[in-house]
Design a protein around this motif. Sequence first.
Motif, PDB file in Angstrom:
ATOM      1  N   GLY A  92       0.782  -1.228   0.000  1.00 14.69           N
ATOM      2  CA  GLY A  92       0.000   0.000   0.000  1.00 14.69           C
ATOM      3  C   GLY A  92       0.812   1.276   0.000  1.00 14.69           C
ATOM      4  O   GLY A  92       0.235   2.365  -0.032  1.00 14.69           O
ATOM      5  N   HIS A  93       2.123   1.165   0.009  1.00 18.13           N
ATOM      6  CA  HIS A  93       2.988   2.347  -0.007  1.00 18.13           C
ATOM      7  C   HIS A  93       3.576   2.531  -1.406  1.00 18.13           C
ATOM      8  O   HIS A  93       4.085   1.584  -2.008  1.00 18.13           O
ATOM      9  N   GLY A  94       3.536   3.759  -1.924  1.00 24.20           N
ATOM     10  CA  GLY A  94       4.196   4.051  -3.185  1.00 24.20           C
ATOM     11  C   GLY A  94       5.706   4.112  -2.999  1.00 24.20           C
ATOM     12  O   GLY A  94       6.200   4.624  -1.987  1.00 24.20           O
ATOM     13  N   ILE A  95       6.432   3.597  -3.974  1.00 19.52           N
ATOM     14  CA  ILE A  95       7.889   3.511  -3.858  1.00 19.52           C
ATOM     15  C   ILE A  95       8.534   3.906  -5.185  1.00 19.52           C
ATOM     16  O   ILE A  95       8.099   3.488  -6.261  1.00 19.52           O
ATOM     17  N   ASP A  96       9.573   4.719  -5.105  1.00 17.94           N
ATOM     18  CA  ASP A  96      10.445   5.005  -6.245  1.00 17.94           C
ATOM     19  C   ASP A  96      11.681   4.119  -6.129  1.00 17.94           C
ATOM     20  O   ASP A  96      12.294   4.030  -5.053  1.00 17.94           O
ATOM     21  N   VAL A  97      12.062   3.482  -7.238  1.00 14.09           N
ATOM     22  CA  VAL A  97      13.223   2.591  -7.250  1.00 14.09           C
ATOM     23  C   VAL A  97      14.155   3.018  -8.375  1.00 14.09           C
ATOM     24  O   VAL A  97      13.707   3.313  -9.486  1.00 14.09           O
ATOM     25  N   VAL A  98      15.449   3.048  -8.088  1.00 16.26           N
ATOM     26  CA  VAL A  98      16.469   3.325  -9.094  1.00 16.26           C
ATOM     27  C   VAL A  98      17.409   2.123  -9.155  1.00 16.26           C
ATOM     28  O   VAL A  98      17.971   1.709  -8.131  1.00 16.26           O
ATOM     29  N   ALA A  99      17.558   1.555 -10.349  1.00 16.99           N
ATOM     30  CA  ALA A  99      18.467   0.428 -10.574  1.00 16.99           C
ATOM     31  C   ALA A  99      19.688   0.921 -11.347  1.00 16.99           C
ATOM     32  O   ALA A  99      19.550   1.615 -12.358  1.00 16.99           O
ATOM     33  N   THR A 100      20.875   0.553 -10.871  1.00 14.90           N
ATOM     34  CA  THR A 100      22.123   1.014 -11.467  1.00 14.90           C
ATOM     35  C   THR A 100      23.001  -0.181 -11.824  1.00 14.90           C
ATOM     36  O   THR A 100      23.229  -1.043 -10.973  1.00 14.90           O
ATOM     37  N   PRO A 101      23.512  -0.259 -13.069  1.00 12.97           N
ATOM     38  CA  PRO A 101      24.431  -1.352 -13.412  1.00 12.97           C
ATOM     39  C   PRO A 101      25.681  -1.286 -12.537  1.00 12.97           C
ATOM     40  O   PRO A 101      26.270  -0.218 -12.353  1.00 12.97           O
ATOM     41  N   ASP A 102      26.074  -2.433 -12.002  1.00  8.41           N
ATOM     42  CA  ASP A 102      27.250  -2.483 -11.128  1.00  8.41           C
ATOM     43  C   ASP A 102      28.423  -3.176 -11.810  1.00  8.41           C
ATOM     44  O   ASP A 102      29.507  -2.611 -11.922  1.00  8.41           O
ATOM     45  N   THR A 103      28.216  -4.398 -12.283  1.00 14.09           N
ATOM     46  CA  THR A 103      29.283  -5.124 -12.980  1.00 14.09           C
ATOM     47  C   THR A 103      28.749  -5.748 -14.262  1.00 14.09           C
ATOM     48  O   THR A 103      27.557  -6.049 -14.376  1.00 14.09           O
ATOM     49  N   GLY A 149      20.384  -1.601  -6.391  1.00 15.27           N
ATOM     50  CA  GLY A 149      19.183  -0.782  -6.342  1.00 15.27           C
ATOM     51  C   GLY A 149      19.107   0.070  -5.087  1.00 15.27           C
ATOM     52  O   GLY A 149      19.733  -0.223  -4.070  1.00 15.27           O
ATOM     53  N   ARG A 150      18.335   1.144  -5.186  1.00 10.64           N
ATOM     54  CA  ARG A 150      18.008   1.968  -4.025  1.00 10.64           C
ATOM     55  C   ARG A 150      16.554   2.407  -4.177  1.00 10.64           C
ATOM     56  O   ARG A 150      16.028   2.489  -5.293  1.00 10.64           O
ATOM     57  N   TYR A 151      15.914   2.668  -3.061  1.00  8.89           N
ATOM     58  CA  TYR A 151      14.486   2.984  -3.109  1.00  8.89           C
ATOM     59  C   TYR A 151      14.137   4.054  -2.080  1.00  8.89           C
ATOM     60  O   TYR A 151      14.846   4.263  -1.086  1.00  8.89           O
ATOM     61  N   ARG A 152      13.026   4.740  -2.348  1.00  9.97           N
ATOM     62  CA  ARG A 152      12.511   5.764  -1.442  1.00  9.97           C
ATOM     63  C   ARG A 152      11.003   5.595  -1.341  1.00  9.97           C
ATOM     64  O   ARG A 152      10.297   5.552  -2.349  1.00  9.97           O
TER      65      ARG A 152
END
Length: 204
Positions: A92-103, A149-152
């Motif tokens: 029920g919570h909205g979330i922003d996610v950013v995915a970043t290539p690592d290797t 990944g990171r999220y808010r």
Amino acid sequence: MNDCGGDVPLQPMWAHQRASLDTDVWGPWYQVDAGGCPADVLPVFTAEDFRRLPLAPPTLHVQPDRGWVLVNKETIVTTERTEQTFRTELLGHGIDVVATPDTFTYDFGDGSQDLVTQSPGHSYPDHDTFHVYDELGAVQIALTTTWKGRYRIDGTTQWRDVVGTAETSATSAPFTVEERRSHLVSGLCTDIPTPEDCDGQDGG
């Protein structure tokens, strides 16, 4: 005031209920929770949640791109380090996610050791991601990208790291590793009629 690492502390939650459905009389207020930091009461976006996102694999580029490469010469591979953003929900919570290539892990299809790098690579002559084939034959290159990944969560200001990673895969079109030899000829092998000393050759 609580130190919530940059997040706005949540106030205690209170509630009260009607004594019955057919009355306007309400019962006393009671405390549902004591409030606190969002990290203590909000859901965690897990690695399993992260892996369910529709991550698009980065494009794999092979240079030269002509259906064949030369044995004992550098075959260059490149891709892109481009972040991807997603909007999703969790409990029920909205979330922003950013995915970043690592290797980036390259399997060159010839049984050699994989190339593992954090560089997306560069084209010739500044290339830093490449492979030298030492045997003739048909091959195909596979690229596995590992993502962090990171999220808010809505209502907070702090970005949190996903504990764990996700992977995507991409493959090149099949191509051959070939040996090419040159020799001097009396004219251009593109001439018509073709000179006799060009018989069986691909160029002058």
